[in-house]
Design a protein around this motif. Structure first.
Motif, PDB file in Angstrom:
ATOM      1  N   PHE A  75     -91.011 -24.963 -77.011  1.00  5.53           N
ATOM      2  CA  PHE A  75     -90.204 -24.901 -75.804  1.00  5.53           C
ATOM      3  C   PHE A  75     -91.028 -25.353 -74.600  1.00  5.53           C
ATOM      4  O   PHE A  75     -92.224 -25.083 -74.515  1.00  5.53           O
ATOM      5  N   PRO A  76     -90.384 -26.034 -73.664  1.00  2.00           N
ATOM      6  CA  PRO A  76     -91.099 -26.423 -72.441  1.00  2.00           C
ATOM      7  C   PRO A  76     -91.315 -25.199 -71.554  1.00  2.00           C
ATOM      8  O   PRO A  76     -90.727 -24.142 -71.781  1.00  2.00           O
ATOM      9  N   ARG A  77     -92.137 -25.367 -70.557  1.00  2.84           N
ATOM     10  CA  ARG A  77     -92.329 -24.309 -69.570  1.00  2.84           C
ATOM     11  C   ARG A  77     -91.237 -24.491 -68.526  1.00  2.84           C
ATOM     12  O   ARG A  77     -91.318 -25.361 -67.665  1.00  2.84           O
ATOM     13  N   PHE A  78     -90.222 -23.658 -68.628  1.00  2.00           N
ATOM     14  CA  PHE A  78     -89.024 -23.827 -67.811  1.00  2.00           C
ATOM     15  C   PHE A  78     -89.260 -23.632 -66.325  1.00  2.00           C
ATOM     16  O   PHE A  78     -88.528 -24.157 -65.503  1.00  2.00           O
ATOM     17  N   PHE A  79     -90.261 -22.862 -65.951  1.00  2.00           N
ATOM     18  CA  PHE A  79     -90.475 -22.551 -64.546  1.00  2.00           C
ATOM     19  C   PHE A  79     -91.677 -23.296 -63.969  1.00  2.00           C
ATOM     20  O   PHE A  79     -92.152 -22.970 -62.888  1.00  2.00           O
ATOM     21  N   GLU A  80     -92.145 -24.303 -64.684  1.00  2.00           N
ATOM     22  CA  GLU A  80     -93.285 -25.091 -64.232  1.00  2.00           C
ATOM     23  C   GLU A  80     -92.934 -25.934 -62.998  1.00  2.00           C
ATOM     24  O   GLU A  80     -93.776 -26.166 -62.139  1.00  2.00           O
ATOM     25  N   GLN A  81     -91.700 -26.391 -62.923  1.00  2.00           N
ATOM     26  CA  GLN A  81     -91.233 -27.199 -61.799  1.00  2.00           C
ATOM     27  C   GLN A  81     -90.025 -26.519 -61.179  1.00  2.00           C
ATOM     28  O   GLN A  81     -89.276 -25.825 -61.860  1.00  2.00           O
ATOM     29  N   PRO A  82     -89.802 -26.729 -59.886  1.00  2.00           N
ATOM     30  CA  PRO A  82     -88.596 -26.157 -59.286  1.00  2.00           C
ATOM     31  C   PRO A  82     -87.353 -26.837 -59.853  1.00  2.00           C
ATOM     32  O   PRO A  82     -87.364 -28.023 -60.160  1.00  2.00           O
ATOM     33  N   ALA A  83     -86.310 -26.067 -60.005  1.00  2.00           N
ATOM     34  CA  ALA A  83     -85.055 -26.596 -60.545  1.00  2.00           C
ATOM     35  C   ALA A  83     -84.123 -27.011 -59.415  1.00  2.00           C
ATOM     36  O   ALA A  83     -84.199 -26.481 -58.307  1.00  2.00           O
ATOM     37  N   VAL A  84     -83.258 -27.954 -59.689  1.00  2.00           N
ATOM     38  CA  VAL A  84     -82.217 -28.367 -58.756  1.00  2.00           C
ATOM     39  C   VAL A  84     -80.997 -27.518 -59.082  1.00  2.00           C
ATOM     40  O   VAL A  84     -80.503 -27.547 -60.208  1.00  2.00           O
ATOM     41  N   GLU A  85     -80.530 -26.750 -58.112  1.00  2.00           N
ATOM     42  CA  GLU A  85     -79.405 -25.862 -58.356  1.00  2.00           C
ATOM     43  C   GLU A  85     -78.089 -26.578 -58.074  1.00  2.00           C
ATOM     44  O   GLU A  85     -77.909 -27.171 -57.003  1.00  2.00           O
ATOM     45  N   ALA A  86     -77.186 -26.510 -59.018  1.00  2.00           N
ATOM     46  CA  ALA A  86     -75.876 -27.139 -58.865  1.00  2.00           C
ATOM     47  C   ALA A  86     -75.056 -26.400 -57.811  1.00  2.00           C
ATOM     48  O   ALA A  86     -75.071 -25.174 -57.747  1.00  2.00           O
ATOM     49  N   GLY A  87     -74.363 -27.143 -56.989  1.00  2.00           N
ATOM     50  CA  GLY A  87     -73.451 -26.558 -56.019  1.00  2.00           C
ATOM     51  C   GLY A  87     -74.101 -26.058 -54.749  1.00  2.00           C
ATOM     52  O   GLY A  87     -73.437 -25.459 -53.912  1.00  2.00           O
ATOM     53  N   VAL A  88     -75.386 -26.271 -54.562  1.00  2.00           N
ATOM     54  CA  VAL A  88     -76.052 -25.826 -53.347  1.00  2.00           C
ATOM     55  C   VAL A  88     -75.931 -26.927 -52.296  1.00  2.00           C
ATOM     56  O   VAL A  88     -76.164 -28.101 -52.571  1.00  2.00           O
ATOM     57  N   ASP A  89     -75.556 -26.545 -51.097  1.00  2.00           N
ATOM     58  CA  ASP A  89     -75.438 -27.469 -49.965  1.00  2.00           C
ATOM     59  C   ASP A  89     -74.525 -28.655 -50.261  1.00  2.00           C
ATOM     60  O   ASP A  89     -74.753 -29.757 -49.772  1.00  2.00           O
ATOM     61  N   GLY A  90     -73.546 -28.471 -51.101  1.00  2.00           N
ATOM     62  CA  GLY A  90     -72.580 -29.520 -51.367  1.00  2.00           C
ATOM     63  C   GLY A  90     -73.124 -30.694 -52.147  1.00  2.00           C
ATOM     64  O   GLY A  90     -72.503 -31.755 -52.187  1.00  2.00           O
ATOM     65  N   SER A  91     -74.291 -30.530 -52.767  1.00  2.00           N
ATOM     66  CA  SER A  91     -74.870 -31.633 -53.529  1.00  2.00           C
ATOM     67  C   SER A  91     -74.071 -31.867 -54.813  1.00  2.00           C
ATOM     68  O   SER A  91     -73.424 -30.979 -55.328  1.00  2.00           O
ATOM     69  N   THR A  92     -74.139 -33.091 -55.284  1.00  2.00           N
ATOM     70  CA  THR A  92     -73.441 -33.461 -56.507  1.00  2.00           C
ATOM     71  C   THR A  92     -74.411 -33.421 -57.670  1.00  2.00           C
ATOM     72  O   THR A  92     -75.517 -33.954 -57.586  1.00  2.00           O
ATOM     73  N   VAL A  93     -73.999 -32.792 -58.752  1.00  2.00           N
ATOM     74  CA  VAL A  93     -74.803 -32.727 -59.962  1.00  2.00           C
ATOM     75  C   VAL A  93     -73.947 -33.264 -61.091  1.00  2.00           C
ATOM     76  O   VAL A  93     -72.770 -32.925 -61.212  1.00  2.00           O
ATOM     77  N   LEU A 132     -73.550 -33.706 -65.230  1.00  2.00           N
ATOM     78  CA  LEU A 132     -73.977 -33.282 -66.561  1.00  2.00           C
ATOM     79  C   LEU A 132     -73.346 -34.197 -67.587  1.00  2.00           C
ATOM     80  O   LEU A 132     -72.163 -34.513 -67.496  1.00  2.00           O
ATOM     81  N   SER A 133     -74.120 -34.576 -68.587  1.00  2.00           N
ATOM     82  CA  SER A 133     -73.537 -35.357 -69.680  1.00  2.00           C
ATOM     83  C   SER A 133     -72.759 -34.403 -70.583  1.00  2.00           C
ATOM     84  O   SER A 133     -72.964 -33.183 -70.563  1.00  2.00           O
ATOM     85  N   GLY A 134     -71.901 -34.963 -71.375  1.00  2.00           N
ATOM     86  CA  GLY A 134     -71.121 -34.154 -72.307  1.00  2.00           C
ATOM     87  C   GLY A 134     -72.002 -33.437 -73.314  1.00  2.00           C
ATOM     88  O   GLY A 134     -71.721 -32.302 -73.700  1.00  2.00           O
ATOM     89  N   SER A 135     -73.097 -34.081 -73.736  1.00  2.00           N
ATOM     90  CA  SER A 135     -73.981 -33.441 -74.717  1.00  2.00           C
ATOM     91  C   SER A 135     -74.717 -32.254 -74.093  1.00  2.00           C
ATOM     92  O   SER A 135     -74.948 -31.251 -74.761  1.00  2.00           O
ATOM     93  N   VAL A 136     -75.058 -32.333 -72.813  1.00  2.00           N
ATOM     94  CA  VAL A 136     -75.697 -31.205 -72.141  1.00  2.00           C
ATOM     95  C   VAL A 136     -74.699 -30.062 -71.997  1.00  2.00           C
ATOM     96  O   VAL A 136     -75.027 -28.905 -72.251  1.00  2.00           O
ATOM     97  N   LEU A 137     -73.474 -30.376 -71.614  1.00  2.00           N
ATOM     98  CA  LEU A 137     -72.452 -29.338 -71.486  1.00  2.00           C
ATOM     99  C   LEU A 137     -72.195 -28.669 -72.832  1.00  2.00           C
ATOM    100  O   LEU A 137     -72.108 -27.444 -72.923  1.00  2.00           O
ATOM    101  N   ARG A 138     -72.110 -29.459 -73.895  1.00  2.00           N
ATOM    102  CA  ARG A 138     -71.897 -28.894 -75.238  1.00  2.00           C
ATOM    103  C   ARG A 138     -73.073 -28.005 -75.630  1.00  2.00           C
ATOM    104  O   ARG A 138     -72.893 -26.921 -76.176  1.00  2.00           O
ATOM    105  N   ALA A 139     -74.306 -28.438 -75.331  1.00  2.00           N
ATOM    106  CA  ALA A 139     -75.488 -27.637 -75.655  1.00  2.00           C
ATOM    107  C   ALA A 139     -75.462 -26.302 -74.898  1.00  2.00           C
ATOM    108  O   ALA A 139     -75.798 -25.255 -75.459  1.00  2.00           O
TER     109      ALA A 139
END
Length: 185
Positions: free
Chosen positions: A35-53, A55-62
């Motif tokens: 497994f990767p180190r999930f907290f090694e880098q800051p994450a981009v949060e979906a829906g913050v400040d009206g930003s667009t994110v 997701l591919s269908g395979s990510v959503l399915r996963a």
């Protein structure tokens, strides 16, 4: 005729029992996947400040596969801490494998701290197959224990022995295991 009508429900019940019960898709716990180190880098949060994110269908399915495995079926009676919306999800995609980290978000349920062992990590193939799961608190079988060295042998006569007071001047201030009487001043 009434006997036939009584036999029909029994036959339907028996036929239902004979059917094989559906099982989850087969998966292997491939401990060679790290497994990767999930907290090694800051994450981009979906829906913050009206930003667009996006997701591919395979990510959503996963995400769906991991959430369904970790949290189980959902309905109106599902407690807040077990709901999918009461969790945070981190996703990292590497070499055709989608890694997902799921953690309880205690604020979603009005709590201040998450429960112990309330998260998990998943590796899901781009085809939606669950490749590896590691729940918090479970041993990570992919990590090989390192040898601590030869160590110090303890003579058999010392195993289980009670030790003398540190300086020998007074007994320790703990109750005697056999009598319950205090040993110290």
């Amino acid at each position: 005729m009434s006997v036939a009508w009584r036999a029909l429900p029994a036959a339907l019940l028996l036929a239902g029992c004979l059917r094989s019960t559906p099982t989850r898709d087969a998966w292997t716990n491939d401990t060679s996947i790290e497994f990767p180190r999930f907290f090694e880098q800051p994450a981009v949060e979906a829906g913050v400040d009206g930003s667009t994110v996006e997701l591919s269908g395979s990510v959503l399915r996963a995400l769906e596969v991991a959430a369904a495995d970790f949290l189980g079926p959902q309905d109106a009676n599902t407690p807040c801490v077990d709901r999918r919306e009461s969790h945070r999800y981190r996703v990292v995609q590497r070499q055709g494998v989608i890694f997902i980290r799921i953690d309880e978000d205690p604020r979603a349920c009005g709590l201040t701290v998450p429960a112990l062992h309330s998260g998990a990590q998943y590796a899901v193939g781009s085809d939606g197959r669950l490749l590896r799961r590691l729940r918090d608190g479970e041993p990570d079988e992919s990590r090989v224990p390192t040898d601590a060295g030869p160590g110090t042998l303890v003579p058999t006569s010392e195993v289980g022995r009670s030790f003398d007071p540190p300086d020998g001047s007074m007994p320790l201030p703990f109750p005697d295991a056999g009598t319950g009487a205090r040993q110290g001043p």
